[in-house]
Design a protein around this motif. Structure first.
Motif, PDB file in Angstrom:
ATOM      1  N   LYS A  58       0.781  -1.059   0.179  1.00 56.46           N
ATOM      2  CA  LYS A  58       0.070  -0.132  -0.182  1.00 56.46           C
ATOM      3  C   LYS A  58       0.898   1.417   0.133  1.00 56.46           C
ATOM      4  N   TYR A  59       1.757   1.172   0.705  1.00 52.21           N
ATOM      5  CA  TYR A  59       2.217   2.277   0.831  1.00 52.21           C
ATOM      6  C   TYR A  59       4.155   2.563   0.017  1.00 52.21           C
ATOM      7  N   ALA A  60       4.228   1.058  -0.283  1.00 54.74           N
ATOM      8  CA  ALA A  60       5.785   0.483  -1.292  1.00 54.74           C
ATOM      9  C   ALA A  60       6.264   1.456  -2.587  1.00 54.74           C
ATOM     10  N   GLN A  61       6.587   2.012  -3.298  1.00 59.00           N
ATOM     11  CA  GLN A  61       6.903   2.869  -4.511  1.00 59.00           C
ATOM     12  C   GLN A  61       8.615   2.194  -5.208  1.00 59.00           C
ATOM     13  N   LYS A  62       9.083   0.880  -3.739  1.00 57.59           N
ATOM     14  CA  LYS A  62       9.151   0.101  -4.704  1.00 57.59           C
ATOM     15  C   LYS A  62       9.291  -1.203  -4.941  1.00 57.59           C
ATOM     16  N   PRO A  63       9.437  -2.092  -6.091  1.00 61.09           N
ATOM     17  CA  PRO A  63       8.580  -3.326  -6.528  1.00 61.09           C
ATOM     18  C   PRO A  63       8.653  -4.227  -5.568  1.00 61.09           C
ATOM     19  N   LEU A  64       7.724  -5.075  -5.020  1.00 64.46           N
ATOM     20  CA  LEU A  64       8.202  -6.377  -4.060  1.00 64.46           C
ATOM     21  C   LEU A  64       8.712  -7.381  -4.774  1.00 64.46           C
ATOM     22  N   ASP A  65       9.434  -7.953  -3.879  1.00 62.47           N
ATOM     23  CA  ASP A  65      10.337  -9.143  -4.092  1.00 62.47           C
ATOM     24  C   ASP A  65       9.661 -10.097  -3.192  1.00 62.47           C
ATOM     25  N   VAL A  66       9.015 -10.997  -3.577  1.00 64.29           N
ATOM     26  CA  VAL A  66       8.568 -12.027  -2.579  1.00 64.29           C
ATOM     27  C   VAL A  66       9.356 -13.794  -1.758  1.00 64.29           C
ATOM     28  N   HIS A  67       9.532 -13.789  -1.422  1.00 66.66           N
ATOM     29  CA  HIS A  67      10.095 -15.156  -1.247  1.00 66.66           C
ATOM     30  C   HIS A  67       9.547 -15.917  -0.375  1.00 66.66           C
ATOM     31  N   LEU A  68       9.093 -16.799  -1.423  1.00 64.87           N
ATOM     32  CA  LEU A  68       7.916 -18.346  -0.535  1.00 64.87           C
ATOM     33  C   LEU A  68       8.778 -18.788   0.179  1.00 64.87           C
ATOM     34  N   MET A  69       9.012 -19.182   1.074  1.00 67.47           N
ATOM     35  CA  MET A  69       9.491 -20.085   1.749  1.00 67.47           C
ATOM     36  C   MET A  69       8.259 -21.056   2.813  1.00 67.47           C
ATOM     37  N   ILE A  70       7.894 -20.892   1.661  1.00 72.20           N
ATOM     38  CA  ILE A  70       5.988 -22.156   1.655  1.00 72.20           C
ATOM     39  C   ILE A  70       6.762 -23.567   0.662  1.00 72.20           C
ATOM     40  N   VAL A  71       5.716 -24.637   1.262  1.00 70.47           N
ATOM     41  CA  VAL A  71       5.829 -24.938   1.071  1.00 70.47           C
ATOM     42  C   VAL A  71       4.217 -25.695  -0.373  1.00 70.47           C
ATOM     43  N   GLN A  72       4.348 -25.598  -1.267  1.00 72.23           N
ATOM     44  CA  GLN A  72       2.346 -25.951  -2.960  1.00 72.23           C
ATOM     45  C   GLN A  72       2.273 -24.531  -2.734  1.00 72.23           C
ATOM     46  N   PRO A  73       3.897 -23.767  -3.252  1.00 74.97           N
ATOM     47  CA  PRO A  73       3.600 -22.132  -2.937  1.00 74.97           C
ATOM     48  C   PRO A  73       2.569 -21.934  -4.324  1.00 74.97           C
ATOM     49  N   GLU A  74       2.799 -22.590  -5.457  1.00 75.06           N
ATOM     50  CA  GLU A  74       1.539 -22.695  -6.726  1.00 75.06           C
ATOM     51  C   GLU A  74      -0.334 -22.584  -6.300  1.00 75.06           C
ATOM     52  N   LYS A  75      -0.617 -22.792  -4.728  1.00 72.63           N
ATOM     53  CA  LYS A  75      -1.844 -21.992  -3.851  1.00 72.63           C
ATOM     54  C   LYS A  75      -2.273 -20.904  -3.742  1.00 72.63           C
TER      55      LYS A  75
END
Ligand code: DX5
Ligand code: ZN
Length: 217
Positions: A58-75
């Motif tokens: 909501k406040y970011a003016q820079k791109p979010l680089d999201v690091h998913l340390m999760i199983v089944q990320p496709e969901k």
């Protein structure tokens, strides 16, 4: 040697002051905002999820680089794109059908990242390297901020840089975990492009100046 792209990890920020923390990053030389998502299954810790990612965005003016340390990320990747992700990294070790995950990220129109744990052989990325925009190379075991940098990483960055060159790919190399002003120059010399820094930035007296110093290594 080009100057690094800097991706501060807000895992180390003060979650009671999300707006102020993101405004600080907006005013800094940071290139991305690194968002660490932990599920308590793939890694032994839980961080935060989709609504909090949207709050950072909501406040970011820079791109979010999201690091998913999760199983089944496709969901969940579609929800993270809706929450503002511009690059999404899924873990090699969490994805038995990694090619399919990369196809999904492409279809969603986001940067395709693959994160690799410190034990995963670099060579395992060769056959997919043209489908990967960014490798997030872990320089700690994922799950916690503030851990000690693993020295073997320099060698692994050089190996990956060589592989990318041999294959004629455009893949960027991001280093994640324990990055500071001591190891940053050596990481850049070994072939890194993007440096994630969590505690080194947010625990600093002057985070904006610390980001500027990382940027100028
Ligand atoms: C570790 C996370 C990192 C971490 C970096 O699981 O993926 O992004 O937040 O934090 P520092 O820089 O403190 O190691
Ligand atoms: Zn991370």
């Amino acid at each position: 040697m080009a100057s690094p792209l800097i991706a501060p990890s807000v895992l180390a920020s003060d979650f009671s002051r999300i707006k102020e923390e993101v405004e600080m990053l907006n005013a800094s030389q940071a290139d991305y905002i690194h968002i660490d998502i932990m599920d308590g299954v793939f890694v032994p810790n839980i961080s935060f999820g989709i609504p909090v990612t949207a709050a950072f965005n909501k406040y970011a003016q820079k791109p979010l680089d999201v690091h998913l340390m999760i199983v089944q990320p496709e969901k969940y990747v579609e929800d993270f794109v809706k929450a503002g992700a511009k690059i999404i990294s899924v873990h090699y070790e969490a994805c038995p059908h990694l090619h399919r995950n990369l196809q999904q990220l492409k279809d969603l129109g986001v940067g395709r990242g693959v994160a690799i744990n410190p034990h995963t052989p670099i060579e395992h990325l060769r056959d997919l390297i043209h489908d990967i925009d960014m490798v997030c190379m872990m320089s700690v075991n994922p799950g916690f901020g503030g851990q000690k940098f693993i020295e073997k990483t320099y060698d692994r960055v050089a190996q990956l840089r060589k592989l990318i060159k041999e294959e004629g790919a455009a893949t960027k190399i991001e280093i994640d975990g324990g990055v500071n002003l001591n190891n940053a120059p050596k990481l850049m010399a070994a072939g890194a492009d993007i440096l994630v820094a969590g505690s080194f930035v947010f625990n600093a007296k002057d985070p904006i100046d610390t980001i500027a110093q990382l940027k100028s290594v």
